[in-house]
Design a protein around this motif. Structure first.
Motif, short mmCIF file in Angstrom:
data_model
loop_
_atom_site.label_atom_id
_atom_site.label_comp_id
_atom_site.label_asym_id
_atom_site.label_seq_id
_atom_site.Cartn_x
_atom_site.Cartn_y
_atom_site.Cartn_z
N HIS A 116 3.39 0.89 -3.74
CA HIS A 116 2.97 0.49 -5.09
C HIS A 116 2.90 1.64 -6.08
O HIS A 116 2.90 1.42 -7.28
CB HIS A 116 1.64 -0.28 -5.04
N HIS A 117 2.88 2.87 -5.63
CA HIS A 117 2.83 4.01 -6.56
C HIS A 117 4.21 4.42 -7.06
O HIS A 117 4.30 5.18 -8.01
CB HIS A 117 2.16 5.22 -5.88
N LEU A 118 5.25 3.92 -6.42
CA LEU A 118 6.60 4.32 -6.83
C LEU A 118 7.02 3.57 -8.09
O LEU A 118 6.74 2.38 -8.23
CB LEU A 118 7.61 4.02 -5.72
N PRO A 119 7.71 4.26 -9.00
CA PRO A 119 8.24 3.56 -10.19
C PRO A 119 9.30 2.55 -9.78
O PRO A 119 9.96 2.69 -8.76
CB PRO A 119 8.86 4.68 -11.03
N LYS A 161 12.79 3.73 -8.80
CA LYS A 161 12.87 4.31 -7.45
C LYS A 161 12.85 3.20 -6.39
O LYS A 161 13.55 3.28 -5.38
CB LYS A 161 11.71 5.27 -7.21
N GLY A 216 0.81 -1.22 0.00
CA GLY A 216 0.00 0.00 0.00
C GLY A 216 0.84 1.27 0.00
O GLY A 216 0.51 2.25 -0.65
#
Length: 84
Positions: free
Chosen positions: A63-66, A69, A60
């Motif tokens: 999961h938004h990080l590339p 990164k 959670g």
């Protein structure tokens, strides 16, 4: 398990509220100290064990990080584990 997830969500929310009045310099110092503690733990623990709740929280948060990164973060688990 649901109770544990609710507890962790509440404690993380309070931790976030504690960070709001901190300066960027103080946050940077805190991050460096946490990173150093992770390095120490990685040298002492052969394989950490995560609960399902721990896994949900990590995914959670991250999961938004590339992927590039994620590969540069100091984590107790590998980025491929997070992505799975």
């Amino acid at each position: 398990m649901l109770l544990r997830l609710a507890y962790l969500a509440a404690t993380n929310a309070f931790a976030l509220l504690r960070l709001l009045p901190m300066s960027d310099r103080d946050k940077g110092i805190k991050i460096l100290a946490l990173r150093h503690q992770l390095l120490v733990l990685q040298h002492q623990v052969s394989k950490p064990s995560f609960t399902d709740t721990d896994r949900v929280i990590l995914v959670g948060l991250l999961h938004h990080l590339p992927i590039d990164k994620l590969r540069h973060l100091l984590l107790l688990v590998g980025p491929d584990t997070i992505l799975r």
